[in-house]
Design an enzyme around this catalytic site. Structure first.
Site, mmCIF file in Angstrom:
data_model
loop_
_atom_site.group_PDB
_atom_site.id
_atom_site.type_symbol
_atom_site.label_atom_id
_atom_site.label_comp_id
_atom_site.label_asym_id
_atom_site.label_seq_id
_atom_site.Cartn_x
_atom_site.Cartn_y
_atom_site.Cartn_z
ATOM 1 N N SER A 158 -2.805 -5.358 -4.491
ATOM 2 C CA SER A 158 -2.845 -5.318 -3.026
ATOM 3 C C SER A 158 -3.962 -4.389 -2.582
ATOM 4 C CB SER A 158 -1.513 -4.814 -2.468
ATOM 5 O OG SER A 158 -1.338 -3.430 -2.784
ATOM 6 N N LYS A 159 -4.454 -4.624 -1.360
ATOM 7 C CA LYS A 159 -5.432 -3.701 -0.767
ATOM 8 C C LYS A 159 -4.637 -2.733 0.106
ATOM 9 C CE LYS A 159 -10.068 -3.727 1.280
ATOM 10 N NZ LYS A 159 -10.754 -3.140 0.119
ATOM 11 N N ALA A 160 -3.901 -1.867 -0.581
ATOM 12 C CA ALA A 160 -2.984 -0.935 0.072
ATOM 13 C C ALA A 160 -3.670 0.414 0.285
ATOM 14 C CB ALA A 160 -1.734 -0.752 -0.778
#
Length: 290
Positions: A158-160
């Site tokens: 994820s691009k968290a």
């Protein structure tokens, strides 16, 4: 030229269904996304008024949100439409788009499933990350002390926002030592990526890049691989240790912000050739303007 702080700019930000004046787009300090990193985001480029790979970025935004159990209250189509409207409203021709999704302020606890999911989109003019002179010289990297975590210890696909904490720490330390960025290894000791970009190496006219199994398979990375294959440049995705660099004659970063940026050195390893890198930069420019 001094950069205008991001909280003191003009224009509009789309937030939760409406366009708000830039300075009025605010969240409460007791925000779950701020306190517990329940936040995902994207970075998207605009070239000559055209949004580059919008669908791919918004698909990844929705995927990242789902991984963090965030339910975006708008459809994929609605989100894309609002981004297009914002770009026109901001009159941005060459710039950057930042969609961000976060959990709201209704609950201040680790468990906050009943809190709202919010979304905001900002857009601003932004030229290339590095100046043409810096790009030609190449940038200097040093190996970071922090490593990319295992997929068993963090949502690495994820691009968290929370995953970027060690990136900021690594880049800050690198800059204090006189470098431009840091190269991060993964939890196994293999080369992973820079703090906000994927990395490629060139040896014997072929590309070599780490397998993205504990960090993002960047959209620019995927674009460069596709361009390389179209131009009959062999691409090797594998696991590489630091010693692999001793036989490489080119290196470069890829990402929405850095686009394709040559690397001149990683600590004592030097990369003086630019032949393949320049070819890919030229082809990438054609791709984004197509």
């Amino acid at each position: 030229m001094q950069m205008i702080p991001f909280d003191k700019r003009d224009g509009f930000i789309w937030i939760n269904g409406s366009f708000e004046k830039w300075n009025d787009a605010k969240v409460h300090v007791l925000n779950h996304g701020l306190h517990y990193a329940s936040c995902v985001f994207e970075g998207i480029r605009i070239y000559n008024g055209k949004i580059f790979k919008l669908d791919e970025h918004i698909h990844r935004l929705f995927k990242s949100a789902s991984i963090l159990d965030l339910k975006i209250p708008y459809s994929f189509e609605e989100t894309c439409l609002c981004i297009g409207e914002l770009v026109i409203k901001q009159n941005v021709k060459n710039g950057y788009i930042r969609p961000v999704v976060w959990r709201g302020s209704e609950m201040m606890a680790i468990s906050a499933e009943n809190a709202s999911t919010n979304i905001a989109i900002a857009c601003w003019e932004w030229p290339s990350y590095f100046s043409p002179e810096r790009l030609l010289r190449g940038i200097k990297l040093t190996v970071a002390e922090w490593v990319r975590p295992s997929p068993k210890s963090a949502p690495t696909d994820s691009k968290a926002a929370g995953l970027y904490m060690i990136c900021s720490l690594s880049k800050h330390k690198a800059e204090k030592k006189g470098f431009d960025d840091a190269l991060m290894l993964d939890y196994r000791g293999y080369i992973a990526e820079a703090t906000g970009a994927n990395i490629f190496f060139v040896k014997d006219g072929q590309l070599f890049t780490p397998k993205p199994d504990c960090f993002l398979n960047g959209i620019t990375r995927q674009t460069v691989i596709s361009i390389a294959k179209k131009n009959k440049i062999k691409v090797n995705e594998d696991y590489f240790n630091i010693k692999f660099l001793s036989n490489c004659n080119e290196a470069f970063l890829t990402g929405t912000a850095v686009e394709i940026s040559p690397v001149s050195s990683i600590d004592d390893y030097k990369f003086n050739d630019r032949t393949v890198t320049k070819k890919l930069i030229d082809e990438f420019k054609k791709e984004v303007l197509n």
